[in-house]
Design a protein around this motif. Sequence first.
Motif, PDB file in Angstrom:
ATOM      1  N   ILE A 173      86.752   1.680 -22.509  1.00  0.00           N
ATOM      2  CA  ILE A 173      86.343   1.028 -23.749  1.00  0.00           C
ATOM      3  C   ILE A 173      87.573   0.713 -24.594  1.00  0.00           C
ATOM      4  O   ILE A 173      88.435   1.583 -24.800  1.00  0.00           O
ATOM      5  N   TYR A 174      87.641  -0.498 -25.084  1.00  0.00           N
ATOM      6  CA  TYR A 174      88.798  -1.000 -25.827  1.00  0.00           C
ATOM      7  C   TYR A 174      88.436  -1.104 -27.297  1.00  0.00           C
ATOM      8  O   TYR A 174      87.505  -1.825 -27.673  1.00  0.00           O
ATOM      9  N   GLN A 175      89.153  -0.374 -28.134  1.00  0.00           N
ATOM     10  CA  GLN A 175      88.872  -0.419 -29.565  1.00  0.00           C
ATOM     11  C   GLN A 175      89.587  -1.583 -30.226  1.00  0.00           C
ATOM     12  O   GLN A 175      90.801  -1.744 -30.091  1.00  0.00           O
ATOM     13  N   TRP A 202      84.815  -1.821 -28.645  1.00  0.00           N
ATOM     14  CA  TRP A 202      84.283  -1.147 -29.837  1.00  0.00           C
ATOM     15  C   TRP A 202      84.959  -1.791 -31.036  1.00  0.00           C
ATOM     16  O   TRP A 202      86.174  -1.807 -31.134  1.00  0.00           O
ATOM     17  N   ARG A 242      79.492   3.640 -32.454  1.00  0.00           N
ATOM     18  CA  ARG A 242      80.430   4.721 -32.744  1.00  0.00           C
ATOM     19  C   ARG A 242      80.097   5.204 -34.156  1.00  0.00           C
ATOM     20  O   ARG A 242      80.040   4.418 -35.090  1.00  0.00           O
ATOM     21  N   THR A 260      84.806  12.414 -22.846  1.00  0.00           N
ATOM     22  CA  THR A 260      85.456  11.228 -23.420  1.00  0.00           C
ATOM     23  C   THR A 260      86.922  11.560 -23.638  1.00  0.00           C
ATOM     24  O   THR A 260      87.263  12.673 -24.037  1.00  0.00           O
ATOM     25  N   VAL A 268      90.595  10.092 -25.310  1.00  0.00           N
ATOM     26  CA  VAL A 268      91.224   9.119 -26.196  1.00  0.00           C
ATOM     27  C   VAL A 268      92.614   9.612 -26.562  1.00  0.00           C
ATOM     28  O   VAL A 268      92.798  10.769 -26.944  1.00  0.00           O
ATOM     29  N   ASN A 321      93.950   5.938 -31.757  1.00  0.00           N
ATOM     30  CA  ASN A 321      92.967   5.079 -32.430  1.00  0.00           C
ATOM     31  C   ASN A 321      93.564   4.605 -33.749  1.00  0.00           C
ATOM     32  O   ASN A 321      94.757   4.797 -34.008  1.00  0.00           O
ATOM     33  N   SER A 347      84.414   8.788 -19.821  1.00  0.00           N
ATOM     34  CA  SER A 347      84.829   7.514 -20.395  1.00  0.00           C
ATOM     35  C   SER A 347      86.223   7.625 -20.988  1.00  0.00           C
ATOM     36  O   SER A 347      86.671   8.704 -21.371  1.00  0.00           O
ATOM     37  N   TYR A 403      89.033   5.661 -23.725  1.00  0.00           N
ATOM     38  CA  TYR A 403      89.164   4.721 -24.841  1.00  0.00           C
ATOM     39  C   TYR A 403      90.612   4.275 -24.979  1.00  0.00           C
ATOM     40  O   TYR A 403      91.535   5.086 -24.925  1.00  0.00           O
ATOM     41  N   TYR A 406      93.109   1.963 -27.513  1.00  0.00           N
ATOM     42  CA  TYR A 406      93.229   1.316 -28.822  1.00  0.00           C
ATOM     43  C   TYR A 406      94.082   0.061 -28.699  1.00  0.00           C
ATOM     44  O   TYR A 406      95.105   0.051 -28.022  1.00  0.00           O
TER      45      TYR A 406
END
Length: 577
Positions: A17-19, A55, A206, A324, A326, A329, A388, A390, A392
């Motif tokens: 998932i790309y923020q 996201w 989110r 998850t 990450v 962010n 998952s 993430y 940023y």
Amino acid sequence: MAAEKSSSRSWMSDAAIYQIYPRSFKDSTGSGLGDIAGITQQMDYLERLGIEAIWLSPFYPSPLVDGGYDVADYCDVDPRLGSLDDFDDMIAAAHARGIKVIVDIVPNHSSNQHPWFKAALAAGPGSPERARYIFRDGRGEHGELPPTNWNANFGGPAWTRVADGQWYLHMFTPEQPDFDWSCPEVHAFFCDVLAFWSDRGVDGFRIDVAHGLAKDLDRDDLDRWHLAEGDDMVDDGAHPLWDRNEVHEIYREWRRVFDRYNPPRSAVAEAWVLPERQYLYARPSELGQTFNFEFAKATWTYDDMHAAIEEGLKAAIESDSASTWVLSNHDVPRVATRYALPQIKATRYHQIALDWLLRDGSSYDEDRELGERRARAALLLELALPGSAYVYQGEELGLFEVADIPWTALEDPSATNTRGPKREKGRDGCRVPLPWVAADDPAQGGSFGFSPADADAAPHLPQPAWFFDYAADREETDPTSMLALYRDALWLRRKLRGCANDLAWLDLDGRTGLADGAEGAEGGVIAYRRDNGWACVTNFGAAPVELPAGRVLLTSSALADGRLAQDSSAWIMLGEM
């Protein structure tokens, strides 16, 4: 360590998932602000990158006191960023490429420009309108003192007095009054907000400040607790403000909204809680996932990273959810910079990196070559983990934190609300608009392709000259670039990933390239495998290490005589040659 894959898990359980921080991603109009149409313009870039969902940080109408997290209307698009039609076009463009869309929901507080808060001020004490927010009488002979001694998260007092003498709570800025979640109207309102965006095709949510909604202010010991410092978190749900047990009733209510859709909508919690309580938010009967912030907080050391992985897997199994992962962010200094600085034990807010920012990057030497090397290794370490992942925006370009933004150009509320020697520059250094085109030189009035050539305004945060070396079009043509590594890793990950929580530590884990019994021969390598034989080895130690037998699929840096050097990762298919 393994667990059976639950049928209740959603697509989000193993997605990359790309923020997107919309105001800094791509400006299609020349306003200096990134916008929804700009995201649509770059959808081919996102598809080529290999991510499976985007996201979006808040894009709602907002006075922008806190980067859009001060929401004035939860069911519209800020006109500076486009319209609902633009949003629908973006959803369609994403879905046409198999990319799902997650949006930020901000349920702890609204903007003070929200119609509800304006009505609360006008209606006065004891009114139904005021019951939607947390208003209290003050202390002192005439109510002239705030109800508690709390400081807000961005500095300054956590209470503001209004004209009729009452005080309202704001855990962040005065322009962000906290909702009172004991009010049934608040519950109904947010169920409607979730349904509004789900009906438009949003795939997931989110949840901002997910651990802060439920509060208990009817007690006599409030002054002994902290609002902002976060150093008194407890493991029994008894804190008056954070991580209370009652918050889970809200998320069970939301799950009933999510499950009205086919497929059910997904969600992930931003919950800065003790590791042993993370799993509560991720239960299938509630949000389904929670961020593993232990991973983002960890220093680049074997001990910290290994512990964070173990904690993330444990929480996922306890909640029957997926892990998850990450690294970065919009709220923390960029990972390449964090790893380029001294690796002293991390705190929640990466104090070393914040001290470095406070002094415009002059308090420590930023070793960018080392930071990039470690960031590349960290990417492979993260993406091979079950669950998952993430990413940023800008991490795929290898961007570093912009430390020297002039104080007068800063937007983050920390810059204006903190004072004295502890004044913070805040989070703007990781929110600088992205560089897309190297030749579009800001020194000549350009914006590195962030805005159109005929833009009326400069980017809302200044871009440094060194962005030239990190522009997307330059990295597109360099097979050794960070962008090339991200694309290779993200696409390969799609082929290799297995069940949700399958992971087994290899014999190599915890060792170094030194002989058994030698000083420093333990604690240098993180090495694990997935059920299908896919393995990841990351070397934190000074000595190169021999890789397990198998076919090398991808490395973060070149092998030296077949061995993995320090600050490097390798993906291997065990047993294949």
